[in-house]
Design a protein around this motif. Structure first.
Motif, PDB file in Angstrom:
ATOM      1  N   ASP A  40      -6.504   2.741  -2.153  1.00 16.97           N
ATOM      2  CA  ASP A  40      -5.389   2.066  -2.673  1.00 16.97           C
ATOM      3  C   ASP A  40      -3.941   2.595  -2.114  1.00 16.97           C
ATOM      4  OD1 ASP A  40      -6.891   0.334  -4.119  1.00 16.97           O
ATOM      5  OD2 ASP A  40      -6.702   1.086  -5.815  1.00 16.97           O
ATOM      6  N   THR A  41      -3.979   3.876  -1.805  1.00 14.58           N
ATOM      7  CA  THR A  41      -2.864   4.433  -1.649  1.00 14.58           C
ATOM      8  C   THR A  41      -2.675   4.128  -0.186  1.00 14.58           C
ATOM      9  OG1 THR A  41      -2.783   6.198  -3.182  1.00 14.58           O
ATOM     10  CG2 THR A  41      -1.596   6.723  -1.535  1.00 14.58           C
ATOM     11  N   ARG A  62      -1.348   0.773   0.506  1.00 15.08           N
ATOM     12  CA  ARG A  62       0.302   0.782   0.063  1.00 15.08           C
ATOM     13  C   ARG A  62       0.977   1.239   1.254  1.00 15.08           C
ATOM     14  NH1 ARG A  62      -0.325   3.047  -4.291  1.00 15.08           N
ATOM     15  NH2 ARG A  62       0.753   4.951  -4.139  1.00 15.08           N
ATOM     16  N   TYR A  63       0.420   2.404   1.671  1.00 17.37           N
ATOM     17  CA  TYR A  63       1.407   3.200   2.775  1.00 17.37           C
ATOM     18  C   TYR A  63       1.453   2.429   3.976  1.00 17.37           C
ATOM     19  CZ  TYR A  63       1.462   7.699  -0.005  1.00 17.37           C
ATOM     20  OH  TYR A  63       1.882   8.739  -0.593  1.00 17.37           O
ATOM     21  N   GLU A  93       1.378  -0.931   4.136  1.00 19.26           N
ATOM     22  CA  GLU A  93       2.202  -1.729   3.929  1.00 19.26           C
ATOM     23  C   GLU A  93       3.561  -1.466   4.078  1.00 19.26           C
ATOM     24  OE1 GLU A  93       0.957  -3.306   0.229  1.00 19.26           O
ATOM     25  OE2 GLU A  93      -0.806  -4.224   0.562  1.00 19.26           O
ATOM     26  N   GLN A  94       3.715  -0.365   3.573  1.00 21.30           N
ATOM     27  CA  GLN A  94       5.201   0.348   3.786  1.00 21.30           C
ATOM     28  C   GLN A  94       5.543   0.347   5.062  1.00 21.30           C
ATOM     29  OE1 GLN A  94       5.019   3.950   1.191  1.00 21.30           O
ATOM     30  NE2 GLN A  94       5.647   2.623  -0.785  1.00 21.30           N
TER      31      GLN A  94
END
Length: 187
Positions: free
Chosen positions: A128-129, A132-133, A135-136
């Motif tokens: 998940d992290t 998210r990274y 996506e950032q």
């Protein structure tokens, strides 16, 4: 007169964020979580404790109390000097404190299924992290080269961690390893 102690990393990070402009303790905590939270833990209580110490040292100034009784803090010229001194030092060695590895080091004392469950849960969190990274990173228009370098480290760290999970012995992931000792009975 005794020499003032050097800045600790948490206090210095707050000064670094205040270079962007005045912020409340709440704003500073939110900024720290968003910008450095993936590799440096800063609690809300630490933020307020460090702001009090920085104010006492004259490195930040408190502004007027605003809405919801929040006070903005501004970095002073002395604060900029101290931050410049801190950021110019050689960073110390990493201090890896990885709770999962500590648990795994003593995994023989857990039920096999519990180890597998812990590993699966942590693998999911790292996946998940990583997502998210990524996506950032995809939405990083306007980010500085320093922001991108930090984010890229996070992406590579999470990918390496997932590779480590995938390379674990099957018996750990399936929860079928042979235990040398039974875990203690619940009280």
């Amino acid at each position: 007169m005794p020499e003032t102690p050097p800045l600790n990393a948490t206090a210095a990070s707050l000064l670094g964020f205040l270079h962007r402009g005045p912020m409340t303790g709440w704003d500073l905590h939110a900024t720290a979580v968003a910008c450095i939270g993936g590799f440096w833990t800063v609690t809300r209580s630490q933020v307020y404790r460090e702001l009090a110490a920085l104010t006492k040292r004259g490195l930040v100034e408190e502004g007027a109390v605003g809405a919801r009784a929040q006070k903005p803090f501004t970095i002073t010229d002395d604060g900029r000097v101290e931050f410049a001194r801190w950021i110019d030092r050689a960073p110390g060695e990493e201090n890896i404190r990885h709770p999962l590895l500590l648990t795994l080091a003593f995994g023989e004392h857990l039920a096999p299924g519990r180890v597998a469950g812990i590993l699966a849960d942590h693998r999911r969190r790292h996946a998940d992290t990583l997502a998210r990274y990524r996506e950032q990173r995809a939405a990083s228009d306007g980010a500085t080269v320093f922001d991108l370098a930090t984010l890229d480290f996070g992406i590579r760290y999470e990918q390496a961690t997932l590779d480590w999970f995938d390379a674990l012995p099957d018996q750990l992931q399936a929860g079928s390893f042979r235990q040398e000792a039974e875990p203690p009975a619940p009280r």
